[in-house]
Scaffold this active site. Structure first.
Site, PDB file in Angstrom:
ATOM      1  N   ARG A   1      -0.267   4.445  16.636  1.00 16.37           N
ATOM      2  CA  ARG A   1       0.404   3.202  16.182  1.00 16.37           C
ATOM      3  C   ARG A   1      -0.565   2.049  15.938  1.00 16.37           C
ATOM      4  NH1 ARG A   1       4.255   4.541  20.332  1.00 16.37           N
ATOM      5  NH2 ARG A   1       5.892   5.813  19.416  1.00 16.37           N
TER       6      ARG A   1
ATOM      7  N   LYS B   1      -4.632  -3.945   2.325  1.00 18.76           N
ATOM      8  CA  LYS B   1      -3.744  -2.942   1.726  1.00 18.76           C
ATOM      9  C   LYS B   1      -4.361  -1.578   1.953  1.00 18.76           C
ATOM     10  CE  LYS B   1      -1.330  -5.224  -2.050  1.00 18.76           C
ATOM     11  NZ  LYS B   1      -1.186  -5.295  -3.523  1.00 18.76           N
TER      12      LYS B   1
ATOM     13  N   GLU C   1     -12.653  -5.235 -11.739  1.00 16.58           N
ATOM     14  CA  GLU C   1     -11.968  -6.049 -10.724  1.00 16.58           C
ATOM     15  C   GLU C   1     -12.636  -7.425 -10.583  1.00 16.58           C
ATOM     16  OE1 GLU C   1      -9.109  -5.087  -9.619  1.00 16.58           O
ATOM     17  OE2 GLU C   1      -9.073  -2.955  -9.120  1.00 16.58           O
TER      18      GLU C   1
ATOM     19  N   LYS D   1     -10.100 -13.741  -3.662  1.00 16.76           N
ATOM     20  CA  LYS D   1      -9.142 -12.829  -3.021  1.00 16.76           C
ATOM     21  C   LYS D   1      -8.714 -13.377  -1.662  1.00 16.76           C
ATOM     22  CE  LYS D   1      -7.560  -8.284  -2.187  1.00 16.76           C
ATOM     23  NZ  LYS D   1      -7.589  -6.874  -2.453  1.00 16.76           N
TER      24      LYS D   1
ATOM     25  N   GLU E   1       2.324  -9.769   0.065  1.00 16.06           N
ATOM     26  CA  GLU E   1       2.757  -9.749  -1.335  1.00 16.06           C
ATOM     27  C   GLU E   1       4.240 -10.036  -1.510  1.00 16.06           C
ATOM     28  OE1 GLU E   1       0.564  -7.034  -3.877  1.00 16.06           O
ATOM     29  OE2 GLU E   1       2.345  -6.791  -5.120  1.00 16.06           O
TER      30      GLU E   1
ATOM     31  N   ARG F   1       0.510 -12.892  -4.224  1.00 18.65           N
ATOM     32  CA  ARG F   1      -0.514 -11.834  -4.189  1.00 18.65           C
ATOM     33  C   ARG F   1      -0.397 -10.867  -5.368  1.00 18.65           C
ATOM     34  NH1 ARG F   1      -2.922  -8.376   0.937  1.00 18.65           N
ATOM     35  NH2 ARG F   1      -4.203  -7.021  -0.350  1.00 18.65           N
TER      36      ARG F   1
ATOM     37  N   ASN G   1      -2.733  -7.999  -9.187  1.00 21.27           N
ATOM     38  CA  ASN G   1      -2.442  -6.754  -9.898  1.00 21.27           C
ATOM     39  C   ASN G   1      -2.461  -6.924 -11.409  1.00 21.27           C
ATOM     40  OD1 ASN G   1      -2.118  -4.738  -7.915  1.00 21.27           O
ATOM     41  ND2 ASN G   1      -0.269  -5.791  -7.243  1.00 21.27           N
TER      42      ASN G   1
ATOM     43  N   HIS H   1      -2.854  -3.961 -13.642  1.00 24.74           N
ATOM     44  CA  HIS H   1      -2.648  -2.759 -12.832  1.00 24.74           C
ATOM     45  C   HIS H   1      -1.372  -2.004 -13.193  1.00 24.74           C
ATOM     46  CE1 HIS H   1      -5.925  -4.493 -10.603  1.00 24.74           C
ATOM     47  NE2 HIS H   1      -5.883  -3.591  -9.656  1.00 24.74           N
TER      48      HIS H   1
ATOM     49  N   HIS I   1      -2.125   1.637 -13.572  1.00 25.52           N
ATOM     50  CA  HIS I   1      -1.591   2.699 -12.709  1.00 25.52           C
ATOM     51  C   HIS I   1      -0.889   3.775 -13.542  1.00 25.52           C
ATOM     52  CE1 HIS I   1      -1.512   0.041  -8.828  1.00 25.52           C
ATOM     53  NE2 HIS I   1      -2.707   0.466  -9.126  1.00 25.52           N
TER      54      HIS I   1
ATOM     55  N   HIS J   1     -10.177   4.249 -11.384  1.00 27.25           N
ATOM     56  CA  HIS J   1      -9.235   3.146 -11.194  1.00 27.25           C
ATOM     57  C   HIS J   1      -9.679   1.903 -11.982  1.00 27.25           C
ATOM     58  CE1 HIS J   1      -6.415   0.433  -9.222  1.00 27.25           C
ATOM     59  NE2 HIS J   1      -7.434  -0.345  -8.883  1.00 27.25           N
TER      60      HIS J   1
HETATM   61  P1  NAD Z   1     -14.135   5.730  -4.934  1.00 24.83           P
HETATM   62  O1  NAD Z   1     -13.858   5.386  -3.552  1.00 24.83           O
HETATM   63  O2  NAD Z   1     -13.653   7.026  -5.452  1.00 24.83           O
HETATM   64  O3  NAD Z   1     -15.722   5.634  -5.172  1.00 24.83           O
HETATM   65  C1  NAD Z   1     -16.228   5.924  -6.431  1.00 24.83           C
HETATM   66  C2  NAD Z   1     -17.297   7.041  -6.386  1.00 24.83           C
HETATM   67  O4  NAD Z   1     -18.527   6.494  -5.947  1.00 24.83           O
HETATM   68  C3  NAD Z   1     -16.972   8.155  -5.427  1.00 24.83           C
HETATM   69  O5  NAD Z   1     -17.450   9.360  -5.965  1.00 24.83           O
HETATM   70  C4  NAD Z   1     -17.781   7.778  -4.206  1.00 24.83           C
HETATM   71  O6  NAD Z   1     -18.052   8.849  -3.360  1.00 24.83           O
HETATM   72  C5  NAD Z   1     -19.018   7.230  -4.838  1.00 24.83           C
HETATM   73  N1  NAD Z   1     -19.789   6.278  -4.060  1.00 24.83           N
HETATM   74  C6  NAD Z   1     -19.326   5.361  -3.184  1.00 24.83           C
HETATM   75  N2  NAD Z   1     -20.325   4.559  -2.802  1.00 24.83           N
HETATM   76  C7  NAD Z   1     -21.440   4.989  -3.416  1.00 24.83           C
HETATM   77  C8  NAD Z   1     -22.777   4.545  -3.437  1.00 24.83           C
HETATM   78  N3  NAD Z   1     -23.156   3.448  -2.793  1.00 24.83           N
HETATM   79  N4  NAD Z   1     -23.687   5.229  -4.174  1.00 24.83           N
HETATM   80  C9  NAD Z   1     -23.292   6.314  -4.902  1.00 24.83           C
HETATM   81  N5  NAD Z   1     -22.027   6.763  -4.953  1.00 24.83           N
HETATM   82  C10 NAD Z   1     -21.125   6.100  -4.218  1.00 24.83           C
HETATM   83  O7  NAD Z   1     -13.574   4.615  -5.938  1.00 24.83           O
HETATM   84  P2  NAD Z   1     -13.561   3.024  -5.880  1.00 24.83           P
HETATM   85  O8  NAD Z   1     -13.656   2.591  -7.284  1.00 24.83           O
HETATM   86  O9  NAD Z   1     -14.505   2.489  -4.908  1.00 24.83           O
HETATM   87  O10 NAD Z   1     -12.110   2.701  -5.333  1.00 24.83           O
HETATM   88  C11 NAD Z   1     -10.962   3.057  -6.060  1.00 24.83           C
HETATM   89  C12 NAD Z   1      -9.792   3.143  -5.115  1.00 24.83           C
HETATM   90  O11 NAD Z   1      -9.570   1.870  -4.526  1.00 24.83           O
HETATM   91  C13 NAD Z   1      -8.515   3.543  -5.771  1.00 24.83           C
HETATM   92  O12 NAD Z   1      -7.889   4.533  -5.006  1.00 24.83           O
HETATM   93  C14 NAD Z   1      -7.682   2.275  -5.769  1.00 24.83           C
HETATM   94  O13 NAD Z   1      -6.311   2.523  -5.719  1.00 24.83           O
HETATM   95  C15 NAD Z   1      -8.169   1.607  -4.540  1.00 24.83           C
HETATM   96  N6  NAD Z   1      -7.970   0.166  -4.538  1.00 24.83           N
HETATM   97  C16 NAD Z   1      -7.395  -0.387  -3.447  1.00 24.83           C
HETATM   98  C17 NAD Z   1      -7.235  -1.742  -3.378  1.00 24.83           C
HETATM   99  C18 NAD Z   1      -6.680  -2.363  -2.141  1.00 24.83           C
HETATM  100  O14 NAD Z   1      -6.389  -3.564  -2.150  1.00 24.83           O
HETATM  101  N7  NAD Z   1      -6.569  -1.637  -1.065  1.00 24.83           N
HETATM  102  C19 NAD Z   1      -7.649  -2.557  -4.440  1.00 24.83           C
HETATM  103  C20 NAD Z   1      -8.241  -1.958  -5.540  1.00 24.83           C
HETATM  104  C21 NAD Z   1      -8.404  -0.582  -5.581  1.00 24.83           C
HETATM  105  N1  GLY Z   2      -5.815  -5.239  -5.264  1.00 26.49           N
HETATM  106  C1  GLY Z   2      -4.577  -5.919  -5.138  1.00 26.49           C
HETATM  107  C2  GLY Z   2      -4.335  -6.509  -3.811  1.00 26.49           C
HETATM  108  O1  GLY Z   2      -5.121  -6.402  -2.906  1.00 26.49           O
HETATM  109  O2  GLY Z   2      -3.324  -7.113  -3.629  1.00 26.49           O
END
Ligand code: NAD
Ligand code: GLY
Length: 378
Positions: free
Chosen positions: A134, A156, A198, A240, A250, A254, A258, A261, A265, A278
């Site tokens: 939890r 998030k 982003e 942010k 949100e 917030r 998006n 997005h 998405h 993404h």
């Molecule tokens: P990812 O986590 O898949 O990383 C991208 C690639 O880079 C992967 O292959 C990873 O292993 C590699 N990598 C990571 N760090 C590295 C480094 N320093 N050197 C070499 N390779 C490296 O993708 P991302 O773009 O970081 O994140 C996308 C995800 O984030 C999506 O799932 C999206 O939905 C999510 N997201 C969440 C929020 C939120 O608010 N929580 C906001 C935006 C995006």
């Molecule tokens: N990336 C959108 C949020 O964090 O709200």
């Protein structure tokens, strides 16, 4: 945005701190080069007991030893969970691997999870931390540009469902975010561009001076100039933090984060998770959302061209994919109705009105269909 920063490169590269103000859930985002191996990055975090670093097969060979060495000086044991890499693994099966490892090692409620990786690792580790016993504490150590400017900040956490992106998750804040800018030097070019999407997003929704700064520095950002990256990460996190500080869960504001997005998405789900990154989907989605803003009379065509040109210069795609050759608009609309912002089946879009400010609104299907058609060719 301070666009005339006259400080030396050294001082601009010294660690920066951005506070995210959420009452008892407030925390710092640390931004700087080499933070992963610096003990002071972790000062004030829980010590003793167990630390579990969750990472993946790509990041582990690059940074796991460095983080383990630093944490070993603070914790009695440091365990590793190395997950398969990629968006296609942001699912129940992979999440279960984290719980399996925590239980197999008898991890208790004081165990601290460290998310070492990009947004996929951050989102999954955060969700695991929110639900294991939890709730256990966790720290974000983002290693992609996208994760440093967006996903690691704001709490998030989620996994994907085959029918929709990030559909299962929780709001759960980390204790700290540690952005080591040096890790960005090993990112593949395509991933760097995805992160720039982003960064660009924050301009139209909140700060046109920042948009102008990005336009002036986009070439430096693409070639990973450390000073430009430090400024981009810091300003993105500041914006942010301001937004999340006013609307953590949100209920309104917030949602502006998006921008792009809803279209993005749909691209990710429609093309199959992982086919488009993404950030690539968000880049294209922002151009589509700008076009929709124009169609609704909120911005003029010069703004759309300006944004499109910047998205292209960042190395991101601007032409929307065809998701169904028989009924393209129908497929897009049905995917967008699964968006979390939809209410009673009505899609709500983030539109720019005027540049520097974003609002939520519905749009007639016919207007959206015209935007999709206009975006589907170069
Ligand atoms: P990812 O986590 O898949 O990383 C991208 C690639 O880079 C992967 O292959 C990873 O292993 C590699 N990598 C990571 N760090 C590295 C480094 N320093 N050197 C070499 N390779 C490296 O993708 P991302 O773009 O970081 O994140 C996308 C995800 O984030 C999506 O799932 C999206 O939905 C999510 N997201 C969440 C929020 C939120 O608010 N929580 C906001 C935006 C995006
Ligand atoms: N990336 C959108 C949020 O964090 O709200």
């Amino acid at each position: 945005m301070d666009t005339t920063d006259s400080r030396s490169a050294d001082s601009q590269l010294s660690p920066q701190r951005v506070r995210i103000d959420l009452a008892e859930r407030s925390y710092d985002i640390l931004i700087g080069a080499g933070l992963l191996g610096r003990e002071d990055s972790y000062e004030g975090l829980p010590a003793g007991g167990t630390a579990v670093i969750v990472t993946n097969t790509v990041v582990a060979p690059l940074y796991l030893d460095r983080l383990t060495a630093t944490l070993s000086r603070r914790h009695t044991r440091v365990l590793h969970v190395v997950l398969p890499d990629g968006e296609a693994h942001k699912d129940w099966q992979t999440l279960q691997l984290i719980f399996d490892a925590l239980l197999a090692s008898a991890c208790d409620r004081k165990t601290v999870l460290y998310a070492l990786g990009g947004g996929v690792i951050g989102d999954m580790t955060g969700f695991a931390a929110a639900s294991y016993m939890r709730g256990v504490p966790f720290v974000q150590v983002p290693t992609t540009l996208l994760a440093q400017v967006d996903s690691s900040v704001g709490g998030k956490t989620a996994i994907n469902h085959p029918q929709g992106k990030n559909m299962i998750g929780a709001f759960y804040q980390p204790l700290r975010v540690i952005c080591d800018l040096e890790t960005l030097q090993t990112l593949p070019d395509r991933e760097l561009s995805a992160g720039l999407a982003e960064v660009i997003k924050y301009g139209p929704i909140a700060d046109m001076a920042f948009l102008a700064w990005i336009e002036d520095h986009i070439d430096a950002l693409v070639r990973r100039d450390p000073v430009a990256l430090a400024q981009a990460v810091k300003r993105s996190c500041e914006i942010k933090a301001l937004v999340v500080g006013q609307d953590e869960r949100e209920s309104g504001l917030r949602a502006i984060l998006n921008f792009g997005h809803t279209f993005g998405h749909a691209i990710e789900a429609g093309m199959g998770y992982g086919a488009w990154l993404h950030g690539e989907a968000v880049g294209c989605g922002m151009v589509m959302a700008a076009r929709l803003s124009e169609a609704l009379g909120r911005v003029d065509s010069r703004f759309v061209s300006r944004l499109r040109s910047l998205v292209e210069r960042a190395g991101l795609p601007c032409v929307a994919p065809v998701l169904d050759p028989d009924d393209n608009a129908g497929r897009w609309l049905s995917l967008m109705r699964v968006d979390k912002k939809a209410e009673a089946g009505e899609i709500r879009f983030v539109v720019i009105d005027p540049p520097g400010r974003a609002v939520m609104c519905p749009a007639p299907d016919a207007t959206v269909a015209r935007v999709i058609a206009a975006s589907s060719h170069a």
